[in-house]
Design an enzyme around this catalytic site. Structure first.
Site, PDB file in Angstrom:
ATOM      1  N   ARG A 172       0.818  -1.208   0.000  1.00 53.23           N
ATOM      2  CA  ARG A 172       0.000   0.000   0.000  1.00 53.23           C
ATOM      3  C   ARG A 172       0.854   1.261   0.000  1.00 53.23           C
ATOM      4  NH1 ARG A 172      -3.488  -2.359   4.738  1.00 53.23           N
ATOM      5  NH2 ARG A 172      -1.482  -3.351   4.863  1.00 53.23           N
ATOM      6  N   SER A 174      -7.722  -3.862   7.120  1.00 49.60           N
ATOM      7  CA  SER A 174      -8.707  -4.585   7.934  1.00 49.60           C
ATOM      8  C   SER A 174      -8.859  -3.905   9.295  1.00 49.60           C
ATOM      9  CB  SER A 174      -8.248  -6.030   8.139  1.00 49.60           C
ATOM     10  OG  SER A 174      -8.151  -6.694   6.899  1.00 49.60           O
TER      11      SER A 174
HETATM   12  P1  ADP Z   1      -1.333  -9.480   7.348  1.00 49.63           P
HETATM   13  O1  ADP Z   1      -2.008  -9.536   8.680  1.00 49.63           O
HETATM   14  O2  ADP Z   1      -0.471 -10.636   6.995  1.00 49.63           O
HETATM   15  O3  ADP Z   1      -0.706  -8.127   7.010  1.00 49.63           O
HETATM   16  P2  ADP Z   1      -3.632  -8.734   5.830  1.00 49.63           P
HETATM   17  O4  ADP Z   1      -4.825  -9.578   5.775  1.00 49.63           O
HETATM   18  O5  ADP Z   1      -3.744  -7.448   6.563  1.00 49.63           O
HETATM   19  O6  ADP Z   1      -2.488  -9.659   6.326  1.00 49.63           O
HETATM   20  O7  ADP Z   1      -3.117  -8.410   4.356  1.00 49.63           O
HETATM   21  C1  ADP Z   1      -2.669  -9.414   3.501  1.00 49.63           C
HETATM   22  C2  ADP Z   1      -1.914  -8.766   2.353  1.00 49.63           C
HETATM   23  O8  ADP Z   1      -2.766  -7.900   1.649  1.00 49.63           O
HETATM   24  C3  ADP Z   1      -0.709  -7.921   2.753  1.00 49.63           C
HETATM   25  O9  ADP Z   1       0.294  -8.089   1.772  1.00 49.63           O
HETATM   26  C4  ADP Z   1      -1.234  -6.526   2.718  1.00 49.63           C
HETATM   27  O10 ADP Z   1      -0.199  -5.583   2.459  1.00 49.63           O
HETATM   28  C5  ADP Z   1      -2.183  -6.618   1.561  1.00 49.63           C
HETATM   29  N1  ADP Z   1      -3.232  -5.598   1.634  1.00 49.63           N
HETATM   30  C6  ADP Z   1      -4.045  -5.320   2.665  1.00 49.63           C
HETATM   31  N2  ADP Z   1      -4.870  -4.300   2.381  1.00 49.63           N
HETATM   32  C7  ADP Z   1      -4.550  -3.900   1.117  1.00 49.63           C
HETATM   33  C8  ADP Z   1      -5.014  -2.859   0.242  1.00 49.63           C
HETATM   34  N3  ADP Z   1      -5.962  -2.005   0.635  1.00 49.63           N
HETATM   35  N4  ADP Z   1      -4.457  -2.772  -0.984  1.00 49.63           N
HETATM   36  C9  ADP Z   1      -3.474  -3.626  -1.350  1.00 49.63           C
HETATM   37  N5  ADP Z   1      -2.978  -4.602  -0.577  1.00 49.63           N
HETATM   38  C10 ADP Z   1      -3.500  -4.741   0.641  1.00 49.63           C
END
Ligand code: ADP
Length: 162
Positions: free
Chosen positions: A90, A129
């Site tokens: 991001r 999230s």
């Molecule tokens: P974690 O807890 O492993 O960070 P997440 O569920 O928060 O897992 O996110 C999984 C992946 O998705 C990570 O690589 C994160 O950077 C990516 N991600 C989360 N939100 C976004 C977004 N809005 N746009 C692009 N990538 C995202």
């Protein structure tokens, strides 16, 4: 067959995740979305719930499969004979953490596991999230962040009925 694993917490899945899923699924023959079962975190949704939500949210993408895993990502990927990890970036703040993880996974797998990064679409750059959970816990509007059926499930978790 070229396949990849997209691992994450997905607690809950957002439009940001779904954008990465769609784009990665267009490149690989099969994309395995892998929900991390992290015993050290207390999630909003259980692993089973997150798997079901992701299955539902991606049901129109035929080459996507949803699983859960615990333990080291590199062990799980090697067991599944998958050699590419998909992650989303991001902002620069994601970069340091992701770079460290990618390099660690390469080292632990003796060069067998590479990480491919997708840069976020601008409209989802702000989305996480954590933010979604926070807004929803106060009854705020998350309709632009998650699919409708997920929105309802989130409010239910917080005992909010709209
Ligand atoms: P974690 O807890 O492993 O960070 P997440 O569920 O928060 O897992 O996110 C999984 C992946 O998705 C990570 O690589 C994160 O950077 C990516 N991600 C989360 N939100 C976004 C977004 N809005 N746009 C692009 N990538 C995202």
């Amino acid at each position: 067959m070229k396949n990849a694993i997209y691992p994450g917490s997905f607690d809950p899945v957002t439009y940001g995740h779904l954008d990465i899923i769609r784009r990665a699924a267009a490149i690989f023959d099969e994309l395995i979305i892998s929900v991390l079962n992290n015993v050290r975190k207390t999630p909003l949704f259980s692993v089973e719930e997150r798997v079901r939500i992701l299955e539902n949210a991606t049901k129109d993408i035929p080459n996507v499969r949803v699983e859960s895993f615990s333990g080291l990502l590199v062990d799980y990927a090697m067991r599944r004979d998958v050699h590419v990890i998909v992650r989303g970036l991001r902002a620069i703040t994601d970069f340091e953490y992701e770079l460290q993880n990618a390099q660690t996974n390469r080292l632990l797998s003796k060069g067998e596991l590479d990480t491919m990064f997708f840069t976020t679409s601008l409209e989802y750059a702000y989305l996480s999230s954590t933010t979604v959970r926070e807004i929803a816990s106060f009854g705020g509007d998350i309709s632009g962040c998650v699919p409708d059926f997920v929105e309802e499930l989130i409010y239910n978790k917080f005992g909010i009925h709209k």
